[in-house]
Design an enzyme around this catalytic site. Structure first.
Site, short mmCIF file in Angstrom:
data_model
loop_
_atom_site.label_atom_id
_atom_site.label_comp_id
_atom_site.label_asym_id
_atom_site.label_seq_id
_atom_site.Cartn_x
_atom_site.Cartn_y
_atom_site.Cartn_z
N ASN A 9 0.87 -1.18 0.00
CA ASN A 9 0.00 0.00 0.00
C ASN A 9 0.90 1.23 0.00
O ASN A 9 1.49 1.56 1.02
CB ASN A 9 -0.89 -0.01 1.25
CG ASN A 9 -1.72 1.26 1.36
OD1 ASN A 9 -1.86 2.01 0.40
ND2 ASN A 9 -2.26 1.51 2.55
N LYS A 11 0.04 4.25 -0.33
CA LYS A 11 -0.63 5.47 0.18
C LYS A 11 -0.38 6.61 -0.79
O LYS A 11 -0.41 6.41 -2.00
CB LYS A 11 -0.15 5.78 1.59
CG LYS A 11 -0.18 4.57 2.52
CD LYS A 11 0.00 4.94 3.95
CE LYS A 11 0.10 3.67 4.77
NZ LYS A 11 -0.02 3.91 6.18
N HIS A 95 -9.57 1.12 4.82
CA HIS A 95 -8.28 1.36 5.50
C HIS A 95 -8.52 2.34 6.65
O HIS A 95 -9.35 3.24 6.55
CB HIS A 95 -7.26 1.93 4.50
CG HIS A 95 -5.87 1.95 5.04
ND1 HIS A 95 -5.44 2.94 5.90
CD2 HIS A 95 -4.83 1.10 4.87
CE1 HIS A 95 -4.18 2.68 6.23
NE2 HIS A 95 -3.79 1.58 5.63
N GLU A 97 -6.99 4.82 7.59
CA GLU A 97 -6.85 6.24 7.23
C GLU A 97 -8.11 6.75 6.56
O GLU A 97 -8.49 7.91 6.74
CB GLU A 97 -5.60 6.42 6.35
CG GLU A 97 -4.34 6.26 7.19
CD GLU A 97 -3.14 5.71 6.44
OE1 GLU A 97 -3.10 5.77 5.20
OE2 GLU A 97 -2.22 5.20 7.12
N GLU A 167 -5.46 -4.69 10.74
CA GLU A 167 -4.45 -3.64 10.90
C GLU A 167 -4.71 -2.87 12.19
O GLU A 167 -5.50 -1.91 12.19
CB GLU A 167 -4.51 -2.68 9.72
CG GLU A 167 -4.21 -3.32 8.38
CD GLU A 167 -3.58 -2.32 7.42
OE1 GLU A 167 -2.48 -2.57 6.98
OE2 GLU A 167 -4.20 -1.28 7.17
N GLY A 173 2.37 2.49 10.59
CA GLY A 173 3.30 3.60 10.39
C GLY A 173 4.01 4.05 11.66
O GLY A 173 4.63 5.11 11.69
N SER A 212 3.40 -1.89 10.34
CA SER A 212 4.86 -1.90 10.49
C SER A 212 5.48 -3.26 10.17
O SER A 212 6.41 -3.69 10.85
CB SER A 212 5.25 -1.41 11.89
OG SER A 212 4.81 -0.08 12.09
C1 PEP Z 1 -0.67 0.28 5.76
O1 PEP Z 1 -0.43 1.16 4.95
O2 PEP Z 1 -1.72 -0.32 5.69
C2 PEP Z 1 0.36 -0.04 6.77
C3 PEP Z 1 0.17 -1.10 7.51
O3 PEP Z 1 1.43 0.80 6.85
P1 PEP Z 1 2.85 0.47 7.57
O4 PEP Z 1 3.32 -0.83 7.02
O5 PEP Z 1 3.73 1.63 7.16
O6 PEP Z 1 2.60 0.42 9.04
#
Ligand code: PEP
Length: 254
Positions: A9, A11, A95, A97, A167, A173, A212
């Site tokens: 992803n 983003k 997601h 976000e 998640e 992040g 992460s």
């Molecule tokens: C994500 O974008 O869904 C995500 C899990 O980001 P990261 O791996 O940077 O934590």
């Protein structure tokens, strides 16, 4: 047997040129990889060029979002048929976000997931608790409610095409990955809930972990019985690091 699915992803990162340069570097690196589904979700403006760059490879294209309507006065939005036309095999919906910054709720996510399936695009449906919810011991309650709401419009018989991404918001992040034990505990719970909703099909549904994920923690996460893949943000932005994640089965030693 569930085929592992590793999805990037990106983003709001990478110009069109940067996305194509990634593909040119990444595709030869992973040309020999078998037995896993590899997915790239670039920002929308790169979908067309990336679709052409990925043609003929085993790497699949995904969008990061979709609007559930077929067409109409929805300025700034993209319809599922448009994503199908661009060659998207998957699309991320719900997601955290989108939920927390843009206020999207489970009912909206459910409409998106169903609209995608109607266009033969597999939805990657994200769920996960926030830090306060985990600290208040509400993880299962929150995840159960998100699953019930977000998967409410999945037609019977199509469940196996849906990917669920767990998640935990506190891990996205932040560099704070859930331990493999925490991930498995919630993934096991999610599979139970999927079983209540979809019966036997639940055992074939893939559940990704996201938050992460990095080359040095992906092996232990993927070793968990109900972790069928990863949704990767930051560590998917460089071809080398995402390649290492895709080759998770080589273990931490390499
Ligand atoms: C994500 O974008 O869904 C995500 C899990 O980001 P990261 O791996 O940077 O934590």
């Amino acid at each position: 047997m569930r085929t592992p699915i590793l999805a990037a992803n990106w983003k709001m990162h990478k110009t069109v040129g940067e996305a194509v340069a990634f593909a040119e570097d990444f595709l030869p690196r992973v040309a020999d990889v078998e037995g896993v589904d590899v997915v790239l979700a670039p920002p929308a403006q790169s979908l067309d060029r990336l679709s052409r760059a990925l043609a003929g490879s085993q790497v699949k294209l995904a969008a990061q979002n979709v609007h559930p309507e077929e067409k109409g006065a929805f300025t700034g939005e993209i319809a599922p048929g448009m994503l199908a036309d661009l060659g998207c095999a998957y699309t991320i919906v719900g997601h955290s976000e989108r939920r927390h910054i843009f206020g999207e709720d489970d009912a909206f996510v459910a409409r998106k997931a169903a609209a995608l399936l109607a266009h033969e695009i597999r939805p990657i449906v994200c769920v996960g608790e926030q830090l306060e919810e985990r600290e208040a011991d509400r993880t299962f309650e929150v995840v159960e409610s998100q699953l019930r709401g977000s998967l409410a419009e999945i037609p019977a018989g199509r469940a196996a095409e849906v990917v669920v991404a767990y998640e935990p918001v506190w891990a996205i992040g932040t560099g704070k990955t859930a331990t493999p034990e925490i991930a498995q505990e919630v993934h096991g719970f999610i599979r139970e809930q999927l079983g209540k909703q979809f019966g036997d099909a639940a055992s074939g549904m893939r559940i990704q972990y996201g938050g992460s994920v990095k080359p040095d923690n992906v092996y232990d996460l993927m070793a968990q019985p109900d972790v069928d893949g990863a949704l990767v943000g930051g560590a998917s932005l460089e071809p080398e690091s995402f390649e290492q994640i895709i080759r998770f089965d080589r273990g931490n030693a390499e």
